[in-house]
Enzyme design. Structure first.
Site, PDB file in Angstrom:
ATOM      1  N   SER A 131      -3.186 -47.024  14.130  1.00 22.60           N
ATOM      2  CA  SER A 131      -2.964 -47.616  15.622  1.00 22.60           C
ATOM      3  C   SER A 131      -3.659 -47.569  16.231  1.00 22.60           C
ATOM      4  O   SER A 131      -3.047 -48.278  17.156  1.00 22.60           O
ATOM      5  CB  SER A 131      -2.291 -46.153  15.812  1.00 22.60           C
ATOM      6  OG  SER A 131      -3.052 -44.650  15.286  1.00 22.60           O
ATOM      7  N   HIS A 179       4.130 -47.541  14.146  1.00 24.80           N
ATOM      8  CA  HIS A 179       3.783 -49.380  15.280  1.00 24.80           C
ATOM      9  C   HIS A 179       4.711 -50.372  14.759  1.00 24.80           C
ATOM     10  O   HIS A 179       4.695 -51.920  14.898  1.00 24.80           O
ATOM     11  CB  HIS A 179       2.671 -49.265  14.783  1.00 24.80           C
ATOM     12  CG  HIS A 179       1.947 -47.887  15.808  1.00 24.80           C
ATOM     13  ND1 HIS A 179       1.537 -48.183  17.466  1.00 24.80           N
ATOM     14  CD2 HIS A 179       0.997 -46.818  15.431  1.00 24.80           C
ATOM     15  CE1 HIS A 179       1.093 -46.968  17.553  1.00 24.80           C
ATOM     16  NE2 HIS A 179       0.914 -45.673  16.304  1.00 24.80           N
ATOM     17  N   LYS A 238       7.559 -44.950  20.936  1.00 27.69           N
ATOM     18  CA  LYS A 238       6.902 -46.928  20.465  1.00 27.69           C
ATOM     19  C   LYS A 238       8.108 -47.299  20.578  1.00 27.69           C
ATOM     20  O   LYS A 238       8.786 -47.433  22.385  1.00 27.69           O
ATOM     21  CB  LYS A 238       5.901 -46.343  19.751  1.00 27.69           C
ATOM     22  CG  LYS A 238       5.511 -45.635  20.125  1.00 27.69           C
ATOM     23  CD  LYS A 238       4.485 -45.302  18.578  1.00 27.69           C
ATOM     24  CE  LYS A 238       3.389 -43.741  19.271  1.00 27.69           C
ATOM     25  NZ  LYS A 238       2.974 -42.816  18.362  1.00 27.69           N
TER      26      LYS A 238
HETATM   27  C1  LIG Z   1       2.369 -41.642  18.301  1.00 26.10           C
HETATM   28  C2  LIG Z   1       2.790 -41.798  16.721  1.00 26.10           C
HETATM   29  C3  LIG Z   1       2.472 -40.607  15.552  1.00 26.10           C
HETATM   30  C4  LIG Z   1       3.364 -39.207  16.754  1.00 26.10           C
HETATM   31  O1  LIG Z   1       4.589 -39.337  17.347  1.00 26.10           O
HETATM   32  P1  LIG Z   1       5.138 -39.076  18.302  1.00 26.10           P
HETATM   33  O2  LIG Z   1       6.449 -39.215  18.897  1.00 26.10           O
HETATM   34  O3  LIG Z   1       4.530 -39.660  19.577  1.00 26.10           O
HETATM   35  O4  LIG Z   1       4.580 -37.022  17.988  1.00 26.10           O
HETATM   36  C5  LIG Z   1       2.795 -40.784  14.314  1.00 26.10           C
HETATM   37  N1  LIG Z   1       2.198 -41.081  13.638  1.00 26.10           N
HETATM   38  C6  LIG Z   1       1.206 -42.580  14.911  1.00 26.10           C
HETATM   39  C7  LIG Z   1       0.920 -43.598  13.000  1.00 26.10           C
HETATM   40  C8  LIG Z   1       1.696 -42.836  15.808  1.00 26.10           C
HETATM   41  O5  LIG Z   1       0.701 -43.807  16.074  1.00 26.10           O
END
Ligand SMILES: *Cc1c(COP(=O)(O)O)cnc(C)c1O
Length: 396
Positions: free
Chosen positions: A176, A204, A236
């Site tokens: 990320s 992602h 996302k």
């Molecule tokens: C954003 C993210 C999360 C958390 O997800 P949310 O739904 O925002 O709590 C978990 N793992 C990764 C790799 C992320 O980028």
């Protein structure tokens, strides 16, 4: 002794690590209003440009009319409603797996899954650069916890040799903060050789990667035997909120029985599931979003390399510019902001010490002209930073 919070806060400030929350006063998108100022933003995770899409908004509104606004109870009591169930079926079909389970967010999905699968007497092995929620999950599980070198199968293999009990190998799909991609075929092979399970958090990768946006497993052509536990998040590329785990019938039933962050929480609003069903449809079928995004990534990388900026090994929409020193990263972010461009500085502990960076993210909602404006602003601002006094080169 009592809590000296002021001292803690002052220390944080002195290290250039103090965090502030910019106030977003518009919907999410390329052009935003932040703290009263109109800015061109390159820092959200809305890679497909769906967070403010009229059809997704309409689906949410219609869902609220039909199903009300609150989930009202946990899934196991009386909160598992028809839209939640329909979304799970659609996500199972999308990922080509027997079942999927909907969670309220990715953090909880990761905590719930890891802690349900391993505990005392087991082993959990994680990439050093995994998302905080995965690292927290590993620690909370009570299993023997070890981090292997980033994307390094040899480092993983030596740990697999010493593993005890049920062994779970956990990795981000797309990392990320770096934007690089897990060496998934090799990781899957190493895990299988030791009867370990591989869990991939592809928060992602869903959206930008794979012919139909089904992420890193689609990109590498891997199946459920290679990656038994697949996590996706919905905040996302899907532009909404929530998360899911896709896997076998037994995996999903195990999570329903044992994943505490699944059991002891209210279900997400059903209308949100209606919105996500629409965004899933757009993400899968509107291939132009992936193609346009890929073109923007190429454009940005070529332009940034011509400016001599330090990019990372990434073909994904996450295109960080490595700066090193936290103060300098903050200053570059500030200089860009003065010119109407917003890119947030990411500092330790989110990234390793000395690894501060500007995390540029691109979205299918951006235009080529907007990416050019970003490059122009970088061309103006980067030289203003001057020589890096703290860099190792200068100390050598
Ligand atoms: C954003 C993210 C999360 C958390 O997800 P949310 O739904 O925002 O709590 C978990 N793992 C990764 C790799 C992320 O980028």
């Amino acid at each position: 002794m009592s809590f000296d919070l002021n001292a803690r806060l002052a220390a944080r400030r002195a290290e250039h690590l103090y965090r502030q929350r910019p106030l977003l006063q518009s919907p999410q998108g390329p052009e935003v209003i932040v703290d009263g100022k109109k800015l061109l933003a390159f820092c959200n995770n809305d890679y497909m440009g769906l967070a403010n899409h009229p059809e997704v908004i309409a689906a949410w509104q219609a869902g609220a009319e039909r199903w009300g606004v609150g989930g009202g109870a946990s899934h196991l009591v009386i909160g598992h409603s028809t839209p939640h169930h329909a979304l799970e079926e659609a996500l199972a079909e999308f990922t080509g797996r027997p079942r999927a389970l909907l969670f309220s967010n990715g953090y909880m999905a990761n905590l719930g899954t890891v802690t349900a699968l391993v505990g005392q007497g087991d082993t959990v092995l994680e990439d050093r650069l995994n998302h905080a929620s995965l690292l927290d999950a590993g620690l909370l599980s009570g299993a023997r916890f070890s981090r292997y070198l980033h994307n390094d199968c040899d480092s993983l293999a030596t740990r697999l040799d010493k593993a005890v009990g049920d062994t779970l190998v956990v990795t981000d799909g797309v990392f990320s903060m770096d934007g690089d991609v897990a060496d998934l075929s090799a990781l899957a092979k190493a895990a299988k050789a030791k009867n370990a399970w591989l869990m991939v958090d592809d928060a992602h990768g869903f959206g930008p990667l794979g012919a139909s946006g089904a992420g890193i497993v689609e990109h590498f052509g891997l199946g459920i035997d290679d990656v038994p536990v697949l996590i996706g998040t919905l905040g996302k590329s899907f532009g909404t909120a929530g998360a899911f785990i896709a896997g076998s019938e037994e995996l999903i039933e195990t999570l329903i029985q044992f994943a505490r962050p699944y059991i002891y929480t209210t279900s997400q609003p059903p209308a949100l599931a209606c919105a996500t069903l629409k965004s899933l449809e757009l993400l899968r079928t509107e291939h132009w979003r992936r193609e346009h995004l890929a073109a923007l990534i190429k454009q940005f990388r070529a332009g940034a390399q011509a400016l001599g900026l330090a990019l990372m090994d990434s073909f994904t929409p996450i295109q960080p510019i490595l700066i090193g020193d936290s103060g300098r990263a903050l200053r570059l972010s500030q200089l860009l902001r003065e010119r109407g461009v917003m890119v947030t500085a990411i500092r330790p502990p989110t990234v390793p010490a000395g690894g501060a960076r500007l995390r540029v993210t691109l979205s299918a909602a951006h235009s080529e002209a907007q990416v050019q404006l970003l490059l122009n602003a970088l061309e103006q601002c980067f030289p203003l930073l001057g020589v890096d006094e703290s860099s190792e080169l200068n100390h050598a």
